[in-house]
Design an enzyme around this catalytic site. Structure first.
Site, PDB file in Angstrom:
ATOM      1  N   ASP A  27       7.638  -0.800  -3.800  1.00 23.70           N
ATOM      2  CA  ASP A  27       7.299   0.723  -3.916  1.00 23.70           C
ATOM      3  C   ASP A  27       8.523   1.376  -4.436  1.00 23.70           C
ATOM      4  OD1 ASP A  27       5.880   2.955  -3.707  1.00 23.70           O
ATOM      5  OD2 ASP A  27       6.330   3.134  -1.664  1.00 23.70           O
ATOM      6  N   ASN A  75      -5.262   1.131  -6.501  1.00 22.76           N
ATOM      7  CA  ASN A  75      -4.421   1.602  -7.633  1.00 22.76           C
ATOM      8  C   ASN A  75      -5.117   1.871  -8.780  1.00 22.76           C
ATOM      9  OD1 ASN A  75      -1.444  -0.478  -6.930  1.00 22.76           O
ATOM     10  ND2 ASN A  75      -1.863   1.598  -6.473  1.00 22.76           N
TER      11      ASN A  75
HETATM   12  C1  FPP Z   1       4.721   0.874  -6.722  1.00 21.72           C
HETATM   13  O1  FPP Z   1       5.456   1.913  -6.949  1.00 21.72           O
HETATM   14  C2  FPP Z   1       4.571  -0.361  -7.626  1.00 21.72           C
HETATM   15  C3  FPP Z   1       3.610  -0.662  -8.087  1.00 21.72           C
HETATM   16  C4  FPP Z   1       2.159   0.141  -7.888  1.00 21.72           C
HETATM   17  C5  FPP Z   1       3.263  -1.657  -9.030  1.00 21.72           C
HETATM   18  C6  FPP Z   1       4.254  -2.814  -8.652  1.00 21.72           C
HETATM   19  C7  FPP Z   1       4.420  -3.231 -10.028  1.00 21.72           C
HETATM   20  C8  FPP Z   1       5.523  -3.915 -10.355  1.00 21.72           C
HETATM   21  C9  FPP Z   1       6.764  -4.125  -9.639  1.00 21.72           C
HETATM   22  C10 FPP Z   1       5.601  -4.368 -11.891  1.00 21.72           C
HETATM   23  C11 FPP Z   1       5.899  -5.674 -12.234  1.00 21.72           C
HETATM   24  C12 FPP Z   1       4.857  -6.692 -11.649  1.00 21.72           C
HETATM   25  C13 FPP Z   1       4.579  -8.014 -12.182  1.00 21.72           C
HETATM   26  C14 FPP Z   1       3.751  -8.652 -11.473  1.00 21.72           C
HETATM   27  C15 FPP Z   1       5.030  -8.133 -13.499  1.00 21.72           C
HETATM   28  P1  FPP Z   1       4.977   3.443  -7.242  1.00 21.72           P
HETATM   29  O2  FPP Z   1       4.428   3.567  -8.936  1.00 21.72           O
HETATM   30  O3  FPP Z   1       3.936   3.561  -6.315  1.00 21.72           O
HETATM   31  O4  FPP Z   1       6.328   4.256  -7.211  1.00 21.72           O
HETATM   32  P2  FPP Z   1       6.258   5.582  -6.588  1.00 21.72           P
HETATM   33  O5  FPP Z   1       5.776   5.628  -5.236  1.00 21.72           O
HETATM   34  O6  FPP Z   1       7.859   5.979  -6.667  1.00 21.72           O
HETATM   35  O7  FPP Z   1       5.353   6.719  -7.611  1.00 21.72           O
END
Ligand code: FPP
Length: 245
Positions: A27, A75
């Site tokens: 996250d 998501n």
């Molecule tokens: C949460 O951060 C993250 C995700 C929804 C996606 C996770 C993806 C990756 C780490 C990218 C790489 C993955 C692969 C398999 C290549 P958020 O967007 O919810 O962050 P926030 O809460 O700060 O908005």
């Protein structure tokens, strides 16, 4: 002994008592990007770089199973350009990293409703699973379009479609119909970016896992943070509902 093992031992980690299966809720990519005044997708891109390092570090530390939450069943509610960007990023990663993962003896698995993913991503994931299925190093599971409740629903659907009699339905029967029934339950679940939530990740399997939450955002999650999580894990007394020995 690898460099990270040496470092972990120096910090007090007992290499004989490492968690076998570590799960990670990655996250904070968005917050990391916001703080820098750049787009969210650049945060995810940076998160990908972190994931490469984390996989290598876990493997070299001696962790046997790593499962990461790359895209949840919820998501899809994000803006279309972010969803599209994430799908492309994951597909690109699956293709670009396969060679290195295979060379490193990584076994790739997927958890989630794969058939709802874009066809190109499905193909890339299937190719990765097939290519690495006999590898004996770390098992790396990408949870994509994954929901813990959906996984239990899918297991129940399997029970019904197999006409399993009611008196044969127990925890083992459900466990055997999860997405990766051969994987042990996670021992340690790490969540970055400070949120104290479970977010529908490995609900069934995570019933007794230890939680570790760090304030670091996912792009900031480094070797030191991984070692800190292992140290914290080794400090806990796991009782699985019984009394401590
Ligand atoms: C949460 O951060 C993250 C995700 C929804 C996606 C996770 C993806 C990756 C780490 C990218 C790489 C993955 C692969 C398999 C290549 P958020 O967007 O919810 O962050 P926030 O809460 O700060 O908005």
């Amino acid at each position: 002994m690898t460099e990270i093992q040496r470092l972990a031992e120096e910090r007090g980690v007992d290499l004989n008592r490492l968690p076998v299966h570590v799960a990670m809720i990655m996250d904070g990519n968005g917050r990391w990007a916001n703080r820098r005044g750049i787009g969210r997708l650049l945060g995810h891109r940076e998160g990908y770089k972190t994931l490469r390092e984390v996989l290598l570090n876990c493997s070299e530390l001696g962790i046997k199973f790593l499962t990461v939450y790359a895209f949840s069943a919820e998501n899809w509610k994000r803006p279309a350009d972010e969803v599209d960007g994430l799908m492309r990023l994951i597909e690109g990663a699956a293709r670009d990293e396969l060679r290195t993962m295979h060379q490193n003896n990584v076994r790739v698995c997927v958890a989630g409703r794969r058939t709802e993913l874009p066809p190109g991503l499905q193909a890339a994931l299937e190719h990765g699973i097939e290519t690495t299925q006999n590898n004996t190093g770390i098992t790396f599971t990408l949870a994509v379009n994954y929901g813990g409740r959906a996984e239990v629903v899918d297991a129940v659907k399997s029970l019904v479609s197999e006409h399993v009699p009611v008196d044969m339905i127990d925890e083992a029967a459900i466990g055997a119909r999860l997405y990766n029934p051969d994987h042990p339950e996670p021992d340690l679940m790490i969540r970055t970016a400070g949120e104290m939530r479970w977010s529908n990740f490995l609900l069934w399997q995570g019933a007794y896992c230890e939680l570790f939450v760090t304030e670091k955002t996912w792009p900031e999650f480094d070797r030191e943070a991984l070692i800190e999580a292992c140290l914290s894990f080794q400090d806990r007394t796991r009782k699985f509902g019984a009394l401590a020995e």
